[in-house]
Design a protein around this motif. Structure first.
Motif, PDB file in Angstrom:
ATOM      1  N   THR A 272      77.532  13.731  38.353  1.00 16.31           N
ATOM      2  CA  THR A 272      76.285  14.333  38.820  1.00 16.31           C
ATOM      3  C   THR A 272      76.562  15.336  39.934  1.00 16.31           C
ATOM      4  OG1 THR A 272      75.795  12.743  40.591  1.00 16.31           O
ATOM      5  CG2 THR A 272      75.066  12.162  38.364  1.00 16.31           C
ATOM      6  N   ALA A 273      75.603  16.232  40.127  1.00 17.53           N
ATOM      7  CA  ALA A 273      75.555  17.085  41.312  1.00 17.53           C
ATOM      8  C   ALA A 273      74.309  16.694  42.100  1.00 17.53           C
ATOM      9  CB  ALA A 273      75.483  18.556  40.914  1.00 17.53           C
ATOM     10  N   VAL A 274      74.308  16.991  43.384  1.00 19.80           N
ATOM     11  CA  VAL A 274      73.098  16.847  44.196  1.00 19.80           C
ATOM     12  C   VAL A 274      72.446  18.219  44.280  1.00 19.80           C
ATOM     13  CG1 VAL A 274      72.179  16.351  46.494  1.00 19.80           C
ATOM     14  CG2 VAL A 274      73.979  14.898  45.531  1.00 19.80           C
ATOM     15  N   VAL A 275      71.167  18.281  43.985  1.00 24.61           N
ATOM     16  CA  VAL A 275      70.410  19.532  44.063  1.00 24.61           C
ATOM     17  C   VAL A 275      69.359  19.377  45.153  1.00 24.61           C
ATOM     18  CG1 VAL A 275      68.893  21.144  42.857  1.00 24.61           C
ATOM     19  CG2 VAL A 275      70.766  20.020  41.622  1.00 24.61           C
ATOM     20  N   ASN A 276      69.263  20.376  46.026  1.00 28.28           N
ATOM     21  CA  ASN A 276      68.188  20.329  47.006  1.00 28.28           C
ATOM     22  C   ASN A 276      67.467  21.667  47.104  1.00 28.28           C
ATOM     23  OD1 ASN A 276      70.847  20.613  48.952  1.00 28.28           O
ATOM     24  ND2 ASN A 276      69.140  21.834  49.743  1.00 28.28           N
ATOM     25  N   VAL A 277      66.208  21.577  47.458  1.00 30.27           N
ATOM     26  CA  VAL A 277      65.365  22.753  47.669  1.00 30.27           C
ATOM     27  C   VAL A 277      65.716  23.369  49.016  1.00 30.27           C
ATOM     28  CG1 VAL A 277      62.982  23.540  48.023  1.00 30.27           C
ATOM     29  CG2 VAL A 277      63.497  21.829  46.262  1.00 30.27           C
ATOM     30  N   GLY A 278      65.784  24.699  49.057  1.00 32.17           N
ATOM     31  CA  GLY A 278      66.016  25.419  50.295  1.00 32.17           C
ATOM     32  C   GLY A 278      64.777  26.186  50.736  1.00 32.17           C
ATOM     33  N   ASP A 279      64.915  26.896  51.843  1.00 30.48           N
ATOM     34  CA  ASP A 279      63.776  27.560  52.475  1.00 30.48           C
ATOM     35  C   ASP A 279      63.076  28.561  51.560  1.00 30.48           C
ATOM     36  OD1 ASP A 279      64.551  26.173  54.756  1.00 30.48           O
ATOM     37  OD2 ASP A 279      65.603  27.892  55.617  1.00 30.48           O
ATOM     38  N   SER A 280      63.876  29.374  50.839  1.00 34.14           N
ATOM     39  CA  SER A 280      63.270  30.450  50.060  1.00 34.14           C
ATOM     40  C   SER A 280      62.344  29.922  48.973  1.00 34.14           C
ATOM     41  CB  SER A 280      64.356  31.336  49.432  1.00 34.14           C
ATOM     42  OG  SER A 280      65.062  32.034  50.429  1.00 34.14           O
ATOM     43  N   LEU A 281      62.726  28.831  48.322  1.00 30.08           N
ATOM     44  CA  LEU A 281      61.863  28.260  47.286  1.00 30.08           C
ATOM     45  C   LEU A 281      60.657  27.569  47.923  1.00 30.08           C
ATOM     46  CD1 LEU A 281      61.413  27.868  44.288  1.00 30.08           C
ATOM     47  CD2 LEU A 281      62.812  25.792  44.397  1.00 30.08           C
ATOM     48  N   ARG A 282      60.857  26.969  49.074  1.00 30.17           N
ATOM     49  CA  ARG A 282      59.711  26.398  49.803  1.00 30.17           C
ATOM     50  C   ARG A 282      58.696  27.491  50.116  1.00 30.17           C
ATOM     51  NH1 ARG A 282      57.406  22.721  53.216  1.00 30.17           N
ATOM     52  NH2 ARG A 282      56.824  23.423  55.286  1.00 30.17           N
ATOM     53  N   PHE A 283      59.174  28.628  50.619  1.00 30.98           N
ATOM     54  CA  PHE A 283      58.259  29.717  50.932  1.00 30.98           C
ATOM     55  C   PHE A 283      57.603  30.268  49.660  1.00 30.98           C
ATOM     56  CE2 PHE A 283      61.290  30.807  54.680  1.00 30.98           C
ATOM     57  CZ  PHE A 283      60.780  29.743  55.415  1.00 30.98           C
ATOM     58  N   ALA A 284      58.417  30.469  48.589  1.00 30.21           N
ATOM     59  CA  ALA A 284      57.892  31.036  47.349  1.00 30.21           C
ATOM     60  C   ALA A 284      56.856  30.137  46.695  1.00 30.21           C
ATOM     61  CB  ALA A 284      59.039  31.310  46.370  1.00 30.21           C
ATOM     62  N   SER A 285      56.943  28.831  46.956  1.00 29.46           N
ATOM     63  CA  SER A 285      55.990  27.880  46.369  1.00 29.46           C
ATOM     64  C   SER A 285      54.730  27.735  47.220  1.00 29.46           C
ATOM     65  CB  SER A 285      56.653  26.506  46.208  1.00 29.46           C
ATOM     66  OG  SER A 285      56.873  25.886  47.474  1.00 29.46           O
ATOM     67  N   GLY A 286      54.577  28.585  48.213  1.00 31.84           N
ATOM     68  CA  GLY A 286      53.429  28.450  49.108  1.00 31.84           C
ATOM     69  C   GLY A 286      53.554  27.247  50.012  1.00 31.84           C
ATOM     70  N   HIS A 287      54.794  26.878  50.348  1.00 32.98           N
ATOM     71  CA  HIS A 287      55.111  25.765  51.240  1.00 32.98           C
ATOM     72  C   HIS A 287      54.706  24.416  50.648  1.00 32.98           C
ATOM     73  CE1 HIS A 287      55.952  28.534  54.741  1.00 32.98           C
ATOM     74  NE2 HIS A 287      55.271  29.321  53.922  1.00 32.98           N
ATOM     75  N   THR A 288      54.621  24.330  49.319  1.00 35.12           N
ATOM     76  CA  THR A 288      54.293  23.054  48.677  1.00 35.12           C
ATOM     77  C   THR A 288      55.536  22.253  48.332  1.00 35.12           C
ATOM     78  OG1 THR A 288      54.245  24.060  46.472  1.00 35.12           O
ATOM     79  CG2 THR A 288      52.163  23.978  47.704  1.00 35.12           C
ATOM     80  N   MET A 289      56.704  22.890  48.311  1.00 35.53           N
ATOM     81  CA  MET A 289      57.953  22.173  48.073  1.00 35.53           C
ATOM     82  C   MET A 289      58.626  21.861  49.392  1.00 35.53           C
ATOM     83  SD  MET A 289      59.532  23.899  44.649  1.00 35.53           S
ATOM     84  CE  MET A 289      58.501  24.103  43.177  1.00 35.53           C
ATOM     85  N   GLN A 290      59.432  20.803  49.375  1.00 35.64           N
ATOM     86  CA  GLN A 290      60.075  20.339  50.599  1.00 35.64           C
ATOM     87  C   GLN A 290      61.486  20.900  50.700  1.00 35.64           C
ATOM     88  OE1 GLN A 290      58.210  18.486  52.651  1.00 35.64           O
ATOM     89  NE2 GLN A 290      56.563  18.410  51.141  1.00 35.64           N
ATOM     90  N   SER A 291      61.806  21.559  51.812  1.00 32.94           N
ATOM     91  CA  SER A 291      63.168  22.009  52.067  1.00 32.94           C
ATOM     92  C   SER A 291      63.923  20.837  52.688  1.00 32.94           C
ATOM     93  CB  SER A 291      63.147  23.214  53.019  1.00 32.94           C
ATOM     94  OG  SER A 291      64.382  23.859  53.057  1.00 32.94           O
ATOM     95  N   CYS A 292      65.021  20.450  52.074  1.00 29.48           N
ATOM     96  CA  CYS A 292      65.714  19.208  52.417  1.00 29.48           C
ATOM     97  C   CYS A 292      66.469  19.315  53.746  1.00 29.48           C
ATOM     98  CB  CYS A 292      66.688  18.859  51.289  1.00 29.48           C
ATOM     99  SG  CYS A 292      67.704  17.411  51.605  1.00 29.48           S
ATOM    100  N   ILE A 293      66.116  18.448  54.701  1.00 32.73           N
ATOM    101  CA  ILE A 293      66.860  18.359  55.958  1.00 32.73           C
ATOM    102  C   ILE A 293      68.102  17.507  55.715  1.00 32.73           C
ATOM    103  CG2 ILE A 293      66.812  17.608  58.362  1.00 32.73           C
ATOM    104  CD1 ILE A 293      63.773  17.930  58.307  1.00 32.73           C
ATOM    105  N   HIS A 294      69.269  18.049  56.037  1.00 34.58           N
ATOM    106  CA  HIS A 294      70.499  17.304  55.788  1.00 34.58           C
ATOM    107  C   HIS A 294      71.572  17.693  56.794  1.00 34.58           C
ATOM    108  CE1 HIS A 294      70.773  21.083  53.533  1.00 34.58           C
ATOM    109  NE2 HIS A 294      72.087  20.979  53.568  1.00 34.58           N
ATOM    110  N   ARG A 295      72.644  16.930  56.808  1.00 30.43           N
ATOM    111  CA  ARG A 295      73.801  17.189  57.656  1.00 30.43           C
ATOM    112  C   ARG A 295      75.002  16.491  57.030  1.00 30.43           C
ATOM    113  NH1 ARG A 295      72.530  13.268  62.948  1.00 30.43           N
ATOM    114  NH2 ARG A 295      72.986  11.287  61.911  1.00 30.43           N
ATOM    115  N   VAL A 296      76.184  16.730  57.589  1.00 31.95           N
ATOM    116  CA  VAL A 296      77.397  16.068  57.115  1.00 31.95           C
ATOM    117  C   VAL A 296      78.085  15.430  58.312  1.00 31.95           C
ATOM    118  CG1 VAL A 296      79.637  16.349  55.997  1.00 31.95           C
ATOM    119  CG2 VAL A 296      77.677  17.689  55.210  1.00 31.95           C
ATOM    120  N   VAL A 297      78.471  14.157  58.155  1.00 35.45           N
ATOM    121  CA  VAL A 297      79.157  13.427  59.219  1.00 35.45           C
ATOM    122  C   VAL A 297      80.448  12.831  58.665  1.00 35.45           C
ATOM    123  CG1 VAL A 297      76.974  12.866  60.370  1.00 35.45           C
ATOM    124  CG2 VAL A 297      77.957  11.253  58.721  1.00 35.45           C
ATOM    125  N   PRO A 298      81.443  12.594  59.511  1.00 38.20           N
ATOM    126  CA  PRO A 298      82.662  11.945  59.039  1.00 38.20           C
ATOM    127  C   PRO A 298      82.463  10.436  58.927  1.00 38.20           C
ATOM    128  CG  PRO A 298      82.874  12.512  61.361  1.00 38.20           C
ATOM    129  CD  PRO A 298      81.530  13.014  60.917  1.00 38.20           C
TER     130      PRO A 298
END
Length: 362
Positions: free
Chosen positions: A245-271
């Motif tokens: 599998t791959a992980v897919v997440n929504v980013g800012d541009s699609l959130r904006f294009a959807s009229g802010h109805t989609m969620q832009s995924c907050i994420h980070r990477v830790v060791p």
């Protein structure tokens, strides 16, 4: 689709139990067939949470999994090269070139990031002589990069098309019509190497919390380290790496294009394992540079301008990041009060479903 309150397992990190958040899985083959039930699930994932697993184990997706393995081999050759070879061109532009460890803010206070990265844009790979370090510019490596970028573009465009159909969009309003292949964009393949690091003593740690500039991000990683913060959640939790599998997440541009109805995924990477070299491959599908949308500050802005402004914020020190609009790093997404994880004096053992493991990863 409401946020699940069930936490099926936890991982011990930084002296506390951290949730492993569940994710929906979208079947790529069913998505290609535009099956109504799968499109409905896809839309719900993007509107309610902003992320999902994409199952690529069917015949339509297996080539992408093969491309991932070939890209990983290329990455090992590249990142094991001397610094001067990797940094032959430096950072040509925000979406093209090499960034050494410590170029950005780290995941913990008073740290810098803990990864190095080579980025190759879709526009650049199509040129007769792309700006790529000589150490990976031989014919076999170019073909690996072409395959990885082309395959990722096809997969993410299929997701965009599914979202357009699922939302009943037609004509010019369909999302893919602002992501045309023959128009300039900053769509980019980013290959990242996270160096071994211990939060208790090192100063280069992970990847700071953020949302992606992109419309969609297609992420491959066989190792633990990715954390997400679902809408309404009070803490970050891990994403389990799942083979095939791959992980897919929504980013800012699609959130904006959807009229802010989609969620832009907050994420980070830790060791998670302080002794581990971690590798990840991300394809950022981005809108055409000239695409107009309204950001979370109410500004009418182009996709190209948003990319450049947010990249500047990413690479600025914390004091300059604080001067940016509050919506810049998190794309307008809001958080509950943060719970700050303590820095452990020594690495804790990894526990999954109550079982101690000596190593974490695929």
């Amino acid at each position: 689709m409401a946020i699940s309150t069930e936490i099926p397992q936890t991982v011990q990190w930084q002296g506390k139990k951290v949730p492993v958040y569940p994710m929906e899985t979208i079947d790529f083959s069913r998505l290609l067939s535009q099956e109504p039930a799968e499109l409905e699930r896809l839309v719900r994932c993007c509107q309610d949470e902003g992320y999902f697993y994409l199952d690529l184990q069917n015949i339509d997706g297996r080539r992408m999994l093969d491309d991932q393995q070939e890209t990983l081999k290329l990455m090992h050759r590249f990142f094991e090269s001397p610094l001067e070879a990797k940094n032959e061109f430096g950072l040509v532009s925000p979406h093209l070139g090499y960034e050494p460890v410590g170029s950005r803010t780290g995941v913990l206070a008073n740290t810098k990031d803990g990864y190095e990265m080579i980025k190759v844009s879709r526009d650049e790979i199509q040129k007769s002589s792309p700006h790529i370090p000589a150490v990976i510019k031989n014919s076999p490596d170019i073909k690996v990069l072409e395959n990885a970028i082309a395959g990722s573009n096809i997969v993410t465009k299929a997701i965009l098309s599914g979202l357009s159909t699922g939302l009943g969009l037609t004509g010019a309003s369909r999302f893919e019509n602002s992501h045309r292949n023959d128009r300039p964009s900053t769509s980019t393949l980013a290959m990242m190497h996270y160096i071994p690091s211990d939060p208790a003593k090192d100063h280069n740690i992970g990847h700071q919390k953020h949302t992606d500039i992109s419309s969609l991000t297609l992420l491959f990683s066989e190792q633990w380290g990715l954390q997400i913060r679902p809408p309404g959640a009070r803490e970050f939790g891990f994403v389990e790496p799942r083979p095939g599998t791959a992980v897919v997440n929504v980013g800012d541009s699609l959130r904006f294009a959807s009229g802010h109805t989609m969620q832009s995924c907050i994420h980070r990477v830790v060791p998670l394992d302080p002794l581990e070299h971690r590798y990840s491959i991300a394809y950022f599908l981005r809108a055409e540079n000239a695409t107009m949308f309204t950001d979370s500050e109410g500004r009418h802005i182009t996709a190209g301008q948003w990319h450049d402004e947010k990249f500047f914020a990413f690479t600025s020190p914390p004091e300059l990041q604080a001067l940016a609009p509050s919506s810049m790093i998190l794309g307008g997404m809001t958080e509950e009060d943060d719970e700050v994880a303590p820095v452990a004096a020594a690495p804790a053992p990894v526990t999954v479903n109550g079982l101690k493991e000596t190593a974490v990863g695929a």
